[in-house]
Design an enzyme around this catalytic site. Structure first.
Site, PDB file in Angstrom:
ATOM      1  N   CYS A  64       2.054 111.848  81.689  1.00 34.35           N
ATOM      2  CA  CYS A  64       2.050 110.052  82.020  1.00 34.35           C
ATOM      3  C   CYS A  64       3.288 109.310  82.207  1.00 34.35           C
ATOM      4  CB  CYS A  64      -0.019 110.454  81.818  1.00 34.35           C
ATOM      5  SG  CYS A  64      -0.289 108.435  82.549  1.00 34.35           S
ATOM      6  N   HIS A  65       2.692 108.596  82.281  1.00 31.96           N
ATOM      7  CA  HIS A  65       3.842 107.052  82.686  1.00 31.96           C
ATOM      8  C   HIS A  65       3.326 106.557  81.777  1.00 31.96           C
ATOM      9  CE1 HIS A  65       5.665 103.265  82.860  1.00 31.96           C
ATOM     10  NE2 HIS A  65       6.198 104.151  83.052  1.00 31.96           N
ATOM     11  N   THR A  66       2.458 106.501  80.849  1.00 35.01           N
ATOM     12  CA  THR A  66       2.225 106.160  79.948  1.00 35.01           C
ATOM     13  C   THR A  66       2.973 106.865  78.737  1.00 35.01           C
ATOM     14  OG1 THR A  66      -0.166 105.511  80.623  1.00 35.01           O
ATOM     15  CG2 THR A  66       0.089 105.902  78.426  1.00 35.01           C
ATOM     16  N   HIS A  95      -0.917 113.772  76.602  1.00 35.61           N
ATOM     17  CA  HIS A  95      -2.645 112.961  76.138  1.00 35.61           C
ATOM     18  C   HIS A  95      -3.294 112.961  77.608  1.00 35.61           C
ATOM     19  CE1 HIS A  95      -0.849 109.770  78.645  1.00 35.61           C
ATOM     20  NE2 HIS A  95      -2.114 109.957  78.963  1.00 35.61           N
ATOM     21  N   GLU A  96      -2.181 114.273  78.962  1.00 33.38           N
ATOM     22  CA  GLU A  96      -3.201 115.256  80.500  1.00 33.38           C
ATOM     23  C   GLU A  96      -2.577 116.523  79.244  1.00 33.38           C
ATOM     24  OE1 GLU A  96      -2.652 112.215  83.763  1.00 33.38           O
ATOM     25  OE2 GLU A  96      -1.566 113.828  83.222  1.00 33.38           O
ATOM     26  N   CYS A 109     -18.680 108.766  72.106  1.00 31.39           N
ATOM     27  CA  CYS A 109     -19.403 108.600  70.601  1.00 31.39           C
ATOM     28  C   CYS A 109     -20.714 108.904  70.804  1.00 31.39           C
ATOM     29  CB  CYS A 109     -19.247 107.832  69.345  1.00 31.39           C
ATOM     30  SG  CYS A 109     -20.529 106.672  69.844  1.00 31.39           S
ATOM     31  N   CYS A 119     -22.671 104.639  69.976  1.00 26.62           N
ATOM     32  CA  CYS A 119     -22.458 103.390  69.903  1.00 26.62           C
ATOM     33  C   CYS A 119     -23.396 101.944  71.356  1.00 26.62           C
ATOM     34  CB  CYS A 119     -20.898 103.006  70.427  1.00 26.62           C
ATOM     35  SG  CYS A 119     -20.150 102.969  71.864  1.00 26.62           S
ATOM     36  N   CYS A 135     -21.977 103.343  74.822  1.00 26.77           N
ATOM     37  CA  CYS A 135     -22.243 105.179  75.103  1.00 26.77           C
ATOM     38  C   CYS A 135     -23.662 105.074  75.787  1.00 26.77           C
ATOM     39  CB  CYS A 135     -21.785 106.151  74.277  1.00 26.77           C
ATOM     40  SG  CYS A 135     -20.038 106.528  73.778  1.00 26.77           S
ATOM     41  N   CYS A 139     -16.255 103.554  74.938  1.00 23.02           N
ATOM     42  CA  CYS A 139     -17.082 103.438  73.348  1.00 23.02           C
ATOM     43  C   CYS A 139     -16.451 103.116  72.127  1.00 23.02           C
ATOM     44  CB  CYS A 139     -17.092 104.640  73.061  1.00 23.02           C
ATOM     45  SG  CYS A 139     -17.010 105.628  71.393  1.00 23.02           S
ATOM     46  N   ARG A 150     -12.275 103.937  71.763  1.00 22.70           N
ATOM     47  CA  ARG A 150     -11.461 103.631  72.507  1.00 22.70           C
ATOM     48  C   ARG A 150     -10.602 103.755  72.516  1.00 22.70           C
ATOM     49  NH1 ARG A 150     -13.646  97.417  74.297  1.00 22.70           N
ATOM     50  NH2 ARG A 150     -15.450  98.052  73.784  1.00 22.70           N
ATOM     51  N   CYS A 208      -6.513 111.669  83.004  1.00 24.84           N
ATOM     52  CA  CYS A 208      -5.857 110.823  82.024  1.00 24.84           C
ATOM     53  C   CYS A 208      -5.697 109.817  83.767  1.00 24.84           C
ATOM     54  CB  CYS A 208      -4.569 110.342  81.455  1.00 24.84           C
ATOM     55  SG  CYS A 208      -4.212 108.873  81.718  1.00 24.84           S
ATOM     56  N   ARG A 259       3.064 114.718  89.576  1.00 26.15           N
ATOM     57  CA  ARG A 259       2.833 115.127  87.840  1.00 26.15           C
ATOM     58  C   ARG A 259       3.205 116.217  87.655  1.00 26.15           C
ATOM     59  NH1 ARG A 259       1.002 111.363  86.749  1.00 26.15           N
ATOM     60  NH2 ARG A 259      -0.291 110.908  85.756  1.00 26.15           N
TER      61      ARG A 259
END
Length: 403
Positions: free
Chosen positions: A71-73, A93-94, A123, A126, A129, A137, A141, A201, A396
């Protein structure tokens, strides 16, 4: 390529061979030696290293990643532009994986379960959530600065005793990783992990921005600003919702032909017009579109997205992340004339509660994921995925962890 609907091969290399625990929730809790793509410094190629992966602690899960994508992130933080660098680090993260072992207190996942790790969590305790209106969250988060686990403030990765930092709680550029249980969505084991991994993501973010936040009615008009992966996912959401016109706006006209696959019916390049693009769209649609979704992070695009929706009922949704010092400016009369401006985070999806149903949209052929996947590389060639991203080549790239 391995069959993504079954378990991993008995061995990729002899020292990586493992079997799923068969007795007890935490059976087999030993230190794992894992191949991981480690970023040692900003902007330099990742290096495949042997990394020790510690057992999961309370409310943590250790899983084997089968497929991950870029991902670009990941690229943004690997380049370390505009943030505090934290290296060495394992990005990613993907992804899609299978639970190998679970820590104390984990009751809703067991070894062998198929999961999607997500950069944000749920979670379930909270206020966010428990709210039907929020997915932000308090506990889980996204935190791009934290490189350690919440439980003890330490990393689960190390090389020769020295820590290697996590990234957004997932670090999927590793054959094994440890993730908080609240950041794992349990999914249908029949779903092919090499396809649904991209729902972790960007694709879910764009899709949910349209379906969950903009909520276009059947036959409505929708403008999508930015035709990258997230914008095309937003267009896919408009297609699923039954929009009659989907107008794609992008500064790169080369993206227009590809966008047709995602339901985009008309195209506008702002550089080809002398007047502001919002005025062009208002003229095209007899007063403005019913919905717009902005996926660029440009403040100018955000203003255009808001000002191009129809008065009385138009809704604009902001998805792109601007620079922290940017300011949004528009005329108050736009608000008084009953145009609505909304923002969204991860498409308003709660990861654990909602992502399984998004996977089912793919399984029922309502959602098409294959057209987002433009490249595939073995794990040993992960740096090629970065090259594709930096060149703007494709959407992707799937990274096969067995290769």
């Amino acid at each position: 390529m391995i069959d993504s609907t079954t378990g991993p091969p008995s061995s990729t290399f002899n020292h990586l061979a493992f079997q799923y625990p068969t007795k007890g929730r935490t059976a087999g809790l030993i230190l794992r030696i894992s191949r991981a793509a480690v970023a040692w410094e900003a902007g330099k190629p990742l290096v495949i290293e042997e990394v020790e992966v510690a057992p999961p602690q309370a409310m943590e899960v250790r899983l084997k990643i089968h497929f991950t994508s870029l991902c670009h992130t990941d690229v943004y933080f690997w380049e370390a532009k505009g943030q505090t660098p934290l290296f060495p680090r394992i990005f990613g993260h993907e992804a899609g994986g299978i639970v190998e072992s679970v820590g104390e207190g984990v009751t809703d996942l067991k070894p062998g379960d198929h999961v999607l790790p997500v950069f944000t969590g749920e979670c379930k305790e909270c206020r966010h959530c428990k709210s039907e209106e929020s997915n932000m969250c308090d506990l889980l988060r996204i935190n791009t600065d934290r490189g350690v686990m919440l439980n003890d403030g330490k990393s689960r990765f190390s090389i020769k005793g020295k820590p290697v930092y996590h990234f957004v709680g997932t670090s999927t550029f590793s054959e094994f990783t440890v993730v908080h249980v609240g950041c794992l969505a349990k999914i249908n084991p029949a779903a092919p992990l090499d396809k649904v991994c991209i729902l972790s993501c960007g694709i879910s973010t764009g899709l949910g921005a349209t379906l969950n936040v903009a909520k276009p009615k059947k036959g409505s008009t929708v403008a999508i600003f930015g035709l990258g992966a997230v914008g095309l996912a937003a267009a896919e959401g408009a297609r699923i919702a039954g929009a009659s016109r989907i107008i794609g706006i992008d500064l790169n006209s080369k993206r227009f032909e590809e966008a047709k696959k995602f339901g985009v019916t008309e195209f506008v390049n702002p550089k080809e017009h002398e007047k502001p693009v919002q005025e062009v769209i208002v003229e095209m649609t007899d007063g403005g579109v019913d919905r717009s979704v902005e996926c660029t992070g440009s403040v100018n695009a955000m203003i255009s997205a808001f000002e191009c929706v129809h008065d009385g009922w138009g809704v604009a949704v902001l998805v792109g992340v601007p620079n922290k010092d940017d300011a949004f400016k528009t005329y108050p009369m736009n608000v008084l004339n009953e145009k609505t401006l909304k923002g969204t985070f991860f498409g308003n999806y709660k990861p654990r509660s909602d992502l399984p149903s998004v996977v089912e949209k793919y399984m029922s052929k309502e959602l098409e994921l294959e057209k987002f996947i433009t490249h595939e590389v073995p794990f040993a060639e992960i740096n090629k995925a970065f090259e594709y991203m930096l060149k703007g080549d494709g959407l992707r790239c799937i990274i096969r962890m067995d290769g």
